[in-house]
Design a protein around this motif. Sequence first.
Motif, PDB file in Angstrom:
ATOM      1  N   GLN A  18       3.143  -8.740  -5.764  1.00 49.81           N
ATOM      2  CA  GLN A  18       1.749  -8.627  -6.091  1.00 49.81           C
ATOM      3  C   GLN A  18       1.268  -9.822  -7.229  1.00 49.81           C
ATOM      4  OE1 GLN A  18       1.261  -4.641  -7.403  1.00 49.81           O
ATOM      5  NE2 GLN A  18       0.253  -3.927  -5.726  1.00 49.81           N
ATOM      6  N   ASP A  66      -3.525  -3.999  -2.166  1.00 46.08           N
ATOM      7  CA  ASP A  66      -4.308  -2.880  -2.823  1.00 46.08           C
ATOM      8  C   ASP A  66      -3.574  -1.964  -3.469  1.00 46.08           C
ATOM      9  OD1 ASP A  66      -6.238  -4.135  -1.574  1.00 46.08           O
ATOM     10  OD2 ASP A  66      -6.550  -2.829   0.442  1.00 46.08           O
ATOM     11  N   ASP A  68      -1.791   0.608  -5.889  1.00 43.51           N
ATOM     12  CA  ASP A  68      -1.816   0.718  -7.307  1.00 43.51           C
ATOM     13  C   ASP A  68      -0.720   2.098  -7.762  1.00 43.51           C
ATOM     14  OD1 ASP A  68      -2.477   1.457 -10.025  1.00 43.51           O
ATOM     15  OD2 ASP A  68      -4.515   2.195  -9.682  1.00 43.51           O
ATOM     16  N   SER A  70       0.089   3.123 -10.581  1.00 48.66           N
ATOM     17  CA  SER A  70      -0.560   4.338 -11.590  1.00 48.66           C
ATOM     18  C   SER A  70      -1.092   5.715 -10.870  1.00 48.66           C
ATOM     19  CB  SER A  70      -1.553   3.958 -12.284  1.00 48.66           C
ATOM     20  OG  SER A  70      -2.728   3.328 -11.690  1.00 48.66           O
ATOM     21  N   ARG A  71      -1.336   5.692  -9.798  1.00 54.81           N
ATOM     22  CA  ARG A  71      -1.841   6.700  -8.961  1.00 54.81           C
ATOM     23  C   ARG A  71      -0.828   7.508  -8.516  1.00 54.81           C
ATOM     24  NH1 ARG A  71      -6.059   4.111  -4.534  1.00 54.81           N
ATOM     25  NH2 ARG A  71      -7.772   3.267  -5.921  1.00 54.81           N
TER      26      ARG A  71
END
Length: 201
Positions: A18, A66, A68, A70-71
């Motif tokens: 990323q 896309d 993430d 942290s989810r």
Amino acid sequence: MKKEYDYEHTAHLVSKAQLGDKKAKDELCHRFRPLVYGLTRTAYETIDHEDMAQVLWIVFLESLADYDSSRGLPFAAYVKKRLSQAAVDYMRRHEVMLKHGGVKDEETKDRLLSGEIMVDGVRQNWYEMKQDELTEGEVEQLIAGLGLTSRQEEILHLRMKGYSWADIHGICHLSYKNVHKHKQNIRAIVMKNEIFRNYFA
């Protein structure tokens, strides 16, 4: 179709990719290649499997951008879900095209009409097979990221293994009242996650 991944190393590669690390991106593509091409193995003899694979690779790269962390959902689980949905969507579009006579070339159309090839063969498609949403390792990682107490984690693991709340009462040597209290506390944390919803009905 189920495959275990080295979650920590995969997460490290995702972070690097990323940030623009081409080597990390290439390694991720290599790791998930069996998944991408596995999803193209369907009973549809009229599908151009390389074309389908290219569509799925685009979805893979979009998912990488896309994602993430942290989810709390492991990358492997996240990308498998997105790729599976993209594969199903691809096949639905293919079905619509065939039903409306939109076969791309006359040879394929003639072979379809003659019965030489079929829209759907006898082999069962991967998406029709009963399979768990997540592997055991993915479930472990997901639970570990919820911030539960050790007792709550123990109870959630038992529940996801298929034990009833009455069973858990006996296994954990807890009163029904305490089991119910733990259930409500866990439920408040995990109910936003679709993977866990069915366990707290």
